[in-house]
Motif scaffolding. Structure first.
Motif, mmCIF file in Angstrom:
data_model
loop_
_atom_site.group_PDB
_atom_site.id
_atom_site.type_symbol
_atom_site.label_atom_id
_atom_site.label_comp_id
_atom_site.label_asym_id
_atom_site.label_seq_id
_atom_site.Cartn_x
_atom_site.Cartn_y
_atom_site.Cartn_z
ATOM 1 N N SER A 55 16.312 21.674 -28.004
ATOM 2 C CA SER A 55 16.502 20.848 -26.806
ATOM 3 C C SER A 55 17.981 20.618 -26.499
ATOM 4 N N TRP A 56 18.846 20.848 -27.482
ATOM 5 C CA TRP A 56 20.284 20.685 -27.268
ATOM 6 C C TRP A 56 20.916 21.913 -26.628
ATOM 7 N N SER A 115 28.734 27.704 -23.541
ATOM 8 C CA SER A 115 27.665 28.558 -23.018
ATOM 9 C C SER A 115 26.300 28.181 -23.569
ATOM 10 N N LEU A 116 26.252 27.499 -24.717
ATOM 11 C CA LEU A 116 24.971 27.089 -25.297
ATOM 12 C C LEU A 116 24.700 25.599 -25.169
ATOM 13 N N ALA A 166 28.409 32.415 -38.904
ATOM 14 C CA ALA A 166 27.703 33.384 -38.066
ATOM 15 C C ALA A 166 27.036 32.651 -36.920
ATOM 16 N N GLY A 167 27.324 33.076 -35.706
ATOM 17 C CA GLY A 167 26.751 32.400 -34.551
ATOM 18 C C GLY A 167 27.347 31.015 -34.375
ATOM 19 N N ILE A 168 26.515 30.075 -33.934
ATOM 20 C CA ILE A 168 26.974 28.712 -33.662
ATOM 21 C C ILE A 168 26.168 27.721 -34.482
ATOM 22 N N SER A 203 19.360 29.865 -24.011
ATOM 23 C CA SER A 203 18.720 29.550 -25.285
ATOM 24 C C SER A 203 17.738 30.633 -25.736
ATOM 25 N N ASP A 204 17.068 31.304 -24.806
ATOM 26 C CA ASP A 204 16.077 32.315 -25.187
ATOM 27 C C ASP A 204 16.709 33.551 -25.816
#
Length: 487
Positions: free
Chosen positions: A338-339, A403-404, A380-382, A345-346
């Motif tokens: 939800s954040w 962006s996220l 790795a990633g966020i 997000s997909d």
């Protein structure tokens, strides 16, 4: 600055008396200050542009970077202008999503730059062999805020377990540092002909360790911040002869005043001139820099990752998964989801690792699994959040990743400069009585700066402890990025 006599003799013989004298004068001058804006966070520009970079700009004076909240928010990176030339190779030869390795990446200038230039859908792996420098690299990439990044802490030889893995490799190799003399007095003190010999041999070992990890047809970028031909042209020629690298021509403007190959020999075609790009501070507005790019032969056979390595990966994953139950519940994962904003997000899968939840690209999840078997992954990633008891605490990386981040998922409070510095020192910060309780996103000039937890009588500061401003005083003359850049 007193230059080493051996350096003077060699460089004068290389450039000729007239050019060397101009270089010697330039090396006694103050170096220009340049930054690169993060277009993910700010859309405006400055007046004095770095010609070979879409996001690079010169400053009239050095800012008080430590006390500029926009610097800590990842709105810009302080990068030497000449090194921004890497952008030209990426823009001219990379047309679709790629997996790119920045092998010697700390502190992160070229990595943040590459991540801005690479086509969307690309994955950047940024590596640093020295552990504490890999933490600085991870910090700078986190602040830059792009989710499709992996930071590793490995020796180049460790990547041999990933044959034909990367489409692009950048090796900005450790060098004798001649091009940084006027910025770094230590480089002058440490320079010697013996060190030059050590450097070019070390550089070849690095190339030998990493070459097989590049896919056939892939792009190999070799760069240094030095002038001498042993580390520059001679290593470029060695890459061509040893590995069959096809030299690539980079289109440049004449008024950039870039210098070409200093070892061309028209009498001997075996020593024909490879297109290389030298930046000399008496000719270009920047420090010394050298770059050459190659394409790996298409005919070279692609080496697959061994099936035994894949089996080991799945066995290790199963064993780890069966050891203990995760403290991360379905409710925590739903909250983390939800954040994230609906638009992106997909494209990302949520991974629970211990008490942490991170978002990583669906498209590269298999590559991440493969890398974990042979590489030490720093990040790795966020990072989305950490579970503590029943709570999920939002991570600072989420605030940095515009962006996220779903801004509507959190209450937001705009703070002024003094409050921003207080926050960045990780000191207690007071919010208005009207501020809601719970996790609040602080913004400065409407750009996310980080999270606090408002509990009513105070707000707990969630800024990373190791990133805080340690200085307890403010300089008398503070110079920060101008207001109109973020309007």
């Amino acid at each position: 600055m007193e230059l080493p006599a051996s350096f003077i003799d060699y460089t004068r013989a290389l450039l000729g008396d007239e050019e060397y004298d101009k270089l010697a004068v330039a090396l006694q001058q103050e170096p220009p200050v340049s930054i690169r804006l993060n277009q993910l966070k700010i859309n405006h520009s400055l007046s004095d542009k770095v010609p070979w970079s879409s996001e690079g700009f010169y400053l009239n004076e050095r800012l008080t970077f430590t006390f500029d909240p926009l610097f800590h928010a990842g709105c810009y990176y302080v990068q030497e202008a000449s090194s921004m030339f890497v952008e030209q190779v990426l823009r001219q030869y990379i047309t679709g999503p790629v997996k790119m390795l920045d092998l010697c990446a700390a502190p992160g200038g070229k990595s943040t730059h590459a991540r801005s230039v690479l086509p969307e859908g690309s994955l950047l792996v940024a590596n640093e062999v020295i552990r504490n420098r890999s933490q600085i690299l991870a910090e700078n990439l986190t602040k830059w805020g792009h989710p499709d990044v992996v930071v590793t802490n490995n020796d180049p030889a460790d990547f041999s377990a990933l044959p034909s893995f990367f489409d692009v490799i950048l090796t900005d190799v450790p060098c004798s540092g001649e091009g940084m003399f006027r910025k770094d007095p230590v480089a002058v003190d440490e320079w010697s002909p013996e060190n030059v010999e050590i450097c070019w041999q070390r550089q070849r070992r690095i190339i030998a360790d990493i070459w097989d990890t590049l896919k056939p047809g892939g792009i190999f970028i070799y760069s240094t911040c030095t002038f001498n031909t042993k580390e520059d042209e001679e290593n470029a020629r060695w890459i061509q002869q040893e590995y069959g690298g096809e030299p690539l021509t980079v289109q440049v403007q004449e008024d950039w005043n870039i210098t070409g190959n200093l070892l061309s020999d028209k009498r001997d075609h075996s020593k024909s001139s490879i297109p290389v790009y030298h930046f000399f501070p008496h000719k270009t507005k920047g420090e010394g820099f050298f770059l050459v790019a190659f394409r790996k032969p298409e005919t070279e056979e692609e080496i697959p990752v061994s099936s035994s390595a894949k089996e080991k990966a799945f066995k290790k994953k199963d064993k780890k998964g069966a050891a203990t139950s995760s403290p991360v519940s379905k409710e925590h994962l739903n909250m983390a989801r939800s954040w994230l904003n609906d638009e992106n997000s997909d494209k990302y899968i949520l991974l629970a690792e211990g008490t942490n939840i991170r978002a990583f690209s669906h498209y590269y999840i298999n590559e991440l699994t493969t890398m974990k078997q042979s590489l030490k992954i720093v990040s790795a990633g966020i990072e989305i959040g950490e579970v503590k008891g029943k709570d999920l605490i939002p991570d600072h990386a989420l605030a940095m990743c515009t962006s996220l981040l779903c801004r509507e998922a959190f209450a937001t409070e705009e703070i002024n400069y003094e409050q921003a510095i207080t926050y960045l020192r990780k000191e207690a910060i007071a919010l208005p009585a009207t501020a809601p309780r719970g996790y609040v996103l602080l913004t400065y000039r409407h750009i996310p700066l980080g999270f606090v937890k408002n509990i009513g009588n105070r707000a707990n500061n969630l800024y990373p402890q190791e990133w805080r401003i340690r200085s307890g005083y403010l300089p008398e003359n503070i110079r920060i990025l101008s207001e109109d850049v973020t309007d």
